[in-house]
Design a protein around this motif. Structure first.
Motif, PDB file in Angstrom:
ATOM      1  N   MET A   2       0.858  -1.188   0.000  1.00 52.36           N
ATOM      2  CA  MET A   2       0.000   0.000   0.000  1.00 52.36           C
ATOM      3  C   MET A   2       0.889   1.232   0.000  1.00 52.36           C
ATOM      4  O   MET A   2       1.867   1.294   0.750  1.00 52.36           O
ATOM      5  CB  MET A   2      -0.910   0.018   1.227  1.00 52.36           C
ATOM      6  CG  MET A   2      -1.894  -1.121   1.274  1.00 52.36           C
ATOM      7  SD  MET A   2      -2.940  -1.002   2.753  1.00 52.36           S
ATOM      8  CE  MET A   2      -3.842  -2.545   2.620  1.00 52.36           C
ATOM      9  N   VAL A  43       0.480   5.331   0.393  1.00 48.34           N
ATOM     10  CA  VAL A  43      -0.364   6.480   0.692  1.00 48.34           C
ATOM     11  C   VAL A  43       0.373   7.711   0.185  1.00 48.34           C
ATOM     12  O   VAL A  43       1.365   8.150   0.776  1.00 48.34           O
ATOM     13  CB  VAL A  43      -0.661   6.607   2.195  1.00 48.34           C
ATOM     14  CG1 VAL A  43      -1.663   7.726   2.443  1.00 48.34           C
ATOM     15  CG2 VAL A  43      -1.171   5.288   2.761  1.00 48.34           C
ATOM     16  N   VAL A  61       5.393   1.640   9.300  1.00 45.84           N
ATOM     17  CA  VAL A  61       5.131   2.396   8.078  1.00 45.84           C
ATOM     18  C   VAL A  61       6.431   3.070   7.643  1.00 45.84           C
ATOM     19  O   VAL A  61       7.134   3.663   8.460  1.00 45.84           O
ATOM     20  CB  VAL A  61       4.034   3.467   8.311  1.00 45.84           C
ATOM     21  CG1 VAL A  61       3.865   4.358   7.090  1.00 45.84           C
ATOM     22  CG2 VAL A  61       2.719   2.799   8.690  1.00 45.84           C
ATOM     23  N   TRP A  91      -4.657   9.269  10.950  1.00 44.96           N
ATOM     24  CA  TRP A  91      -4.069   7.929  10.891  1.00 44.96           C
ATOM     25  C   TRP A  91      -3.145   7.713  12.085  1.00 44.96           C
ATOM     26  O   TRP A  91      -3.210   6.677  12.746  1.00 44.96           O
ATOM     27  CB  TRP A  91      -3.338   7.785   9.571  1.00 44.96           C
ATOM     28  CG  TRP A  91      -2.688   6.472   9.273  1.00 44.96           C
ATOM     29  CD1 TRP A  91      -2.894   5.262   9.884  1.00 44.96           C
ATOM     30  CD2 TRP A  91      -1.717   6.233   8.255  1.00 44.96           C
ATOM     31  NE1 TRP A  91      -2.115   4.297   9.297  1.00 44.96           N
ATOM     32  CE2 TRP A  91      -1.385   4.869   8.299  1.00 44.96           C
ATOM     33  CE3 TRP A  91      -1.106   7.044   7.307  1.00 44.96           C
ATOM     34  CZ2 TRP A  91      -0.453   4.296   7.425  1.00 44.96           C
ATOM     35  CZ3 TRP A  91      -0.189   6.474   6.432  1.00 44.96           C
ATOM     36  CH2 TRP A  91       0.132   5.115   6.498  1.00 44.96           C
ATOM     37  N   VAL A 110      -5.143   1.166   5.438  1.00 46.59           N
ATOM     38  CA  VAL A 110      -3.737   1.203   5.856  1.00 46.59           C
ATOM     39  C   VAL A 110      -3.584   0.967   7.348  1.00 46.59           C
ATOM     40  O   VAL A 110      -2.599   0.358   7.774  1.00 46.59           O
ATOM     41  CB  VAL A 110      -3.012   2.500   5.424  1.00 46.59           C
ATOM     42  CG1 VAL A 110      -2.863   2.546   3.924  1.00 46.59           C
ATOM     43  CG2 VAL A 110      -3.694   3.741   5.937  1.00 46.59           C
ATOM     44  N   VAL A 131      -1.090  -2.456   7.755  1.00 46.48           N
ATOM     45  CA  VAL A 131       0.245  -2.488   8.354  1.00 46.48           C
ATOM     46  C   VAL A 131       0.328  -3.537   9.460  1.00 46.48           C
ATOM     47  O   VAL A 131       1.385  -4.117   9.693  1.00 46.48           O
ATOM     48  CB  VAL A 131       0.678  -1.080   8.836  1.00 46.48           C
ATOM     49  CG1 VAL A 131      -0.089  -0.659  10.071  1.00 46.48           C
ATOM     50  CG2 VAL A 131       2.171  -1.014   9.059  1.00 46.48           C
ATOM     51  N   VAL A 155       3.633  -0.951   3.896  1.00 46.00           N
ATOM     52  CA  VAL A 155       2.954   0.331   3.736  1.00 46.00           C
ATOM     53  C   VAL A 155       4.005   1.439   3.683  1.00 46.00           C
ATOM     54  O   VAL A 155       4.851   1.555   4.571  1.00 46.00           O
ATOM     55  CB  VAL A 155       1.957   0.596   4.890  1.00 46.00           C
ATOM     56  CG1 VAL A 155       1.311   1.966   4.735  1.00 46.00           C
ATOM     57  CG2 VAL A 155       0.890  -0.493   4.947  1.00 46.00           C
TER      58      VAL A 155
END
Length: 181
Positions: free
Chosen positions: A78, A80, A142, A91, A104, A108, A114
């Motif tokens: 993913m 973003v 992330v 988030w 997301v 994760v 991610v």
């Protein structure tokens, strides 16, 4: 077998050019599914069919209804990008009030790679919540791309959305996701 990338775009300037991000991902061999925050979807509303034709998938911007089948294949990664300041802070604080953030936030912790690359100005980035949110996301695994390796915040009203470095985010994805056999 083709790898699946969820490209998740927030309501930030480069989302006007998200089709370029999709094309760059596709050129690297990704089956690219596009997920937009509800505000970002409004920007593309008159041209949504164009994005669906480009990706070959329904563009998601709302949670599906109970009992509704998933419209997208399972993600291998993913991305973003662009990540707005608002979505970053939501988030980072665990608020998943959009399908974009819900995917997301969950992904994760399900072992999906991610990567996030922001697009917001220095005044927004100076808010104390921003540094905390970045630290919280990085602690969860992330990959957050800021500074020279990603996107460096611009002075207010001086951003260049059309020059968003999609390639840097895609390079980061390529380094952390194993090719499929």
């Amino acid at each position: 077998m083709t790898r699946v990338l969820y490209l998740i775009a927030c309501a930030a300037g480069p989302t006007e050019y998200v089709d370029e991000g999709v094309r760059q991902a596709q050129a690297r061999g990704w089956d690219t599914c596009l997920i937009l925050t509800p505000s970002a979807a409004r920007w593309w509303e008159p041209r949504m069919a164009e994005l669906e034709n480009l990706t070959g998938h329904k563009v998601r911007s709302q949670y599906k209804l109970p009992g509704e089948k998933d419209a997208l294949p399972k993600a291998d990664a993913m991305l973003v990008a662009p990540l707005s300041c608002t979505s970053l802070n939501k988030w980072g604080h665990g608020i998943a009030d959009t399908v974009a953030l819900g995917l997301v936030s969950e992904g994760v912790h399900l072992g999906v790679s991610v990567v996030a690359m922001p697009y917001f100005n220095r005044a927004q980035g100076a808010q104390p919540a921003v540094a905390r949110s970045i630290a919280d996301l990085r602690a969860q695994g992330v990959v957050y791309l800021d500074g020279p390796a990603g996107y460096e915040s611009h002075p207010p009203k001086q951003g260049n959305a059309s020059a968003f470095p999609w390639f840097r985010a895609l390079d980061a994805i390529e380094t952390i996701v194993e090719p499929r056999p």
